[in-house]
Enzyme design. Structure first.
Site, short mmCIF file in Angstrom:
data_model
loop_
_atom_site.label_atom_id
_atom_site.label_comp_id
_atom_site.label_asym_id
_atom_site.label_seq_id
_atom_site.Cartn_x
_atom_site.Cartn_y
_atom_site.Cartn_z
N GLU A 1 5.42 -4.22 12.02
CA GLU A 1 6.05 -4.29 10.69
C GLU A 1 7.55 -4.01 10.79
O GLU A 1 8.37 -4.72 10.18
CB GLU A 1 5.38 -3.28 9.78
CG GLU A 1 6.08 -3.03 8.44
CD GLU A 1 5.54 -1.79 7.76
OE1 GLU A 1 6.34 -0.99 7.26
OE2 GLU A 1 4.30 -1.61 7.73
N LYS B 1 -3.24 1.25 13.44
CA LYS B 1 -2.32 1.33 12.29
C LYS B 1 -0.90 1.64 12.75
O LYS B 1 0.08 1.11 12.20
CB LYS B 1 -2.81 2.40 11.30
CG LYS B 1 -1.86 2.65 10.12
CD LYS B 1 -1.52 1.36 9.36
CE LYS B 1 -0.94 1.61 7.98
NZ LYS B 1 0.23 2.47 7.91
#
EC number: 1.1.1.44
Length: 522
Positions: free
Chosen positions: A211, A204
């Site tokens: 991202e 993550k």
């Protein structure tokens, strides 16, 4: 207040600690699927607000949601079961990383029994996760570090999840997570066991690093299109929508919300924004600097400590830091007195020429976004090897197909069959081990050069685009100029060097030294 800390409740299936936007969303999501939820927060107002929302939500049976401001009463609300067949309690933490989690763990662990499971669904530094896993193991309690992707809206409607922990814990939580997780159009749940220890939180974390690179690439491109090439926000929105619908950026989540966001004329405290709200929003990203979000900083830290080249991710992080210092930046600009970004000559192209340029920019943006994926996945691969997590890159792509910020349908379809050829234990450097990826990235090189040249000529700020291009140039270069760096390192520091034709594979220190001067410092 009604139903808060109700001691008559004794059928809770899942406890959720934290009733903010993420925890609240998960509470409603789990309840929608029929699970009986106990939501806890130390702020009674937050709990009551969530319970009121559950009553108003047509998809949620309000009888499935019970509120608590006492952890002890939450734990007591689980069914009383004895013996070896006792069903484990499952507690999901949705909280800020760091000390708040330790505070809750200190209070929570003594209340639980052997075999119970805590799922930390926040963004946490993987080593902290492994420390807590070790502490919990001493009490026979499972601690799962799970990334939850997609923001507060995905938390409500179905996130992408990356759990890490023991196989035993995964077997218990798997049916729940597969029910709650985002689904692909074919119905596959976007959750898979990433591996032991901190593997889930690590995946993550790097998801967020990728991202950040994608966010920077797109904001830089939008700036070039609007400020240097004189496209209106509506024209850029139409362009982004065309990319989202068809081509190599098809189904890219950030491109998708980008074209929609550019069409908003008012939002928050902004009204009557003629050209959209974006120009009314301050150019100041504070998530990293105010310490509310650690994943970008940690991803950048991992780049250095794992010795993996990921310049687009690092450049994106630096731009966010520079942007956060708005007032200092204004003073620095006064002191430097350098030109501000200007219009590009390409803004005067005719319709046909501009259409061709947009195709080039489309290719360039795809290349930069693809490159950021490659860089992030290389970090995951290196960490997996170092920590013996055995993470599957194919599994990473599978869980990123829905419910997460870096969802990019066409890219996932390109990656997945390539990654599925490799077993989990296979060491990968993507551009070396998978020629198809290198060839695909090479196709975007000239387009990336063209786009970045516009930024250079107009003094536009485009660090992630520049880093994306320089990454390709550097890894492609058979002869770098770093031999001169080696000379100077050996001159002042006796660091040794390799000799051409005698270089050994690997990262061992060179065997050769030249005594350039007998006088120190000369």
């Amino acid at each position: 207040m009604a139903d808060i800390d109700n001691e008559q409740v004794n059928d809770i299936e899942i406890g959720i600690v934290g009733s903010g936007s993420m925890g609240g969303g998960m509470t409603l999501l789990f309840a929608e699927h029929g699970s009986k939820i106990g939501c806890y927060d130390y702020e009674e107002e937050a709990v009551q607000k969530l319970m009121n929302t559950a009553k108003e939500d047509e998809k949620v049976n309000e009888k499935c949601v019970h509120g608590f401001t006492s952890l002890e009463k939450l734990i007591n609300a689980f069914p009383k079961q004895g013996g070896k067949e006792r069903k484990p309690r499952i507690i999901v933490l949705s909280m800020p990383h760091g000390k708040p989690v330790d505070g809750v763990a200190e209070e929570l662990l003594p209340l639980l029994d052997k075999g119970d499971i805590i799922i930390d669904g926040g963004n946490e530094w993987w080593e902290e996760t492994e420390r807590r896993q070790a502490n919990a193991k001493e009490k026979g309690i499972e601690w799962v570090g799970m990334g939850v992707s997609g923001g507060y809206q995905a938390a409500r409607h179905g996130p992408s999840c990356s759990p890490g922990g023991t196989d035993e814990a995964w077997k218990v939580i798997k049916p729940y997570l597969e029910t709650w997780a985002a689904k692909t159009p074919e119905g596959e749940p976007c959750v898979l066991h990433m591996g032991p220890g901190g593997a889930g939180h690590y995946v993550k974390m790097i998801h967020n690093g990728i991202e950040h690179a994608h966010l920077s690439i797109l904001c830089e491109v939008r700036g070039l299109l609007h400020d240097q090439l004189s496209l209106s926000n509506d024209e850029i929105s139409d362009l982004f929508e065309s990319w989202w619908k068809e081509g190599p950026l098809r189904g890219n989540f950030l491109v998708g919300i980008g074209f929609k966001g550019l069409r908003f004329k008012e939002g928050g405290g902004i009204k009557n924004a003629k050209d959209g709200i974006v120009e009314k929003i301050e150019d100041k990203v504070t998530q990293d600097v105010d310490l509310s979000e650690g994943t970008g900083t940690w991803s950048t830290k991992e780049i250095g400590e794992r010795h993996v080249a990921a310049p687009a991710i690092a450049a994106a992080h630096q731009l966010r830091i520079i942007s956060a210092d708005k007032f200092e930046r204004s003073k620095v600009a006064d002191n430097l007195g350098l030109p501000q970004p200007s219009k590009a000559a390409e803004a005067k192209l005719d319709k046909a020429e501009k259409s061709k340029l947009m195709e080039t920019i489309h290719t360039a943006v795809y290349g930069a976004i693809l490159g950021a994926f490659v860089q992030g996945l290389d970090i995951i691969t290196k960490a997996s090897q170092d920590q013996k997590w055995n993470i599957s890159l194919a599994d990473c792509i599978k869980i990123w197909r829905q419910g997460c910020i870096i969802q990019s349908d066409a890219i996932a379809e390109f990656f997945l069959p390539l990654f599925e050829k490799f077993p989990r234990s296979e060491p990968l450097n993507l551009l070396k081990s998978i020629p198809e990826i290198a060839k695909e990235l090479a196709k975007t090189y000239e387009a990336q050069k063209k786009l970045y040249s516009i930024a250079i000529k107009t003094d536009a700020v485009a660090p992630a685009l520049g880093a994306s291009l320089e990454y390709i140039k550097a890894v492609n270069c058979r002869e770098l100029d770093t031999n001169f760096m080696e000379l100077e390192l050996d001159y002042f520091g006796h660091h040794n060097y390799d000799v051409k034709g005698k270089t050994e594979k690997g990262h061992e220190k060179g065997k050769y030294h030249t005594e350039f001067s007998k006088t120190p410092g000369v």
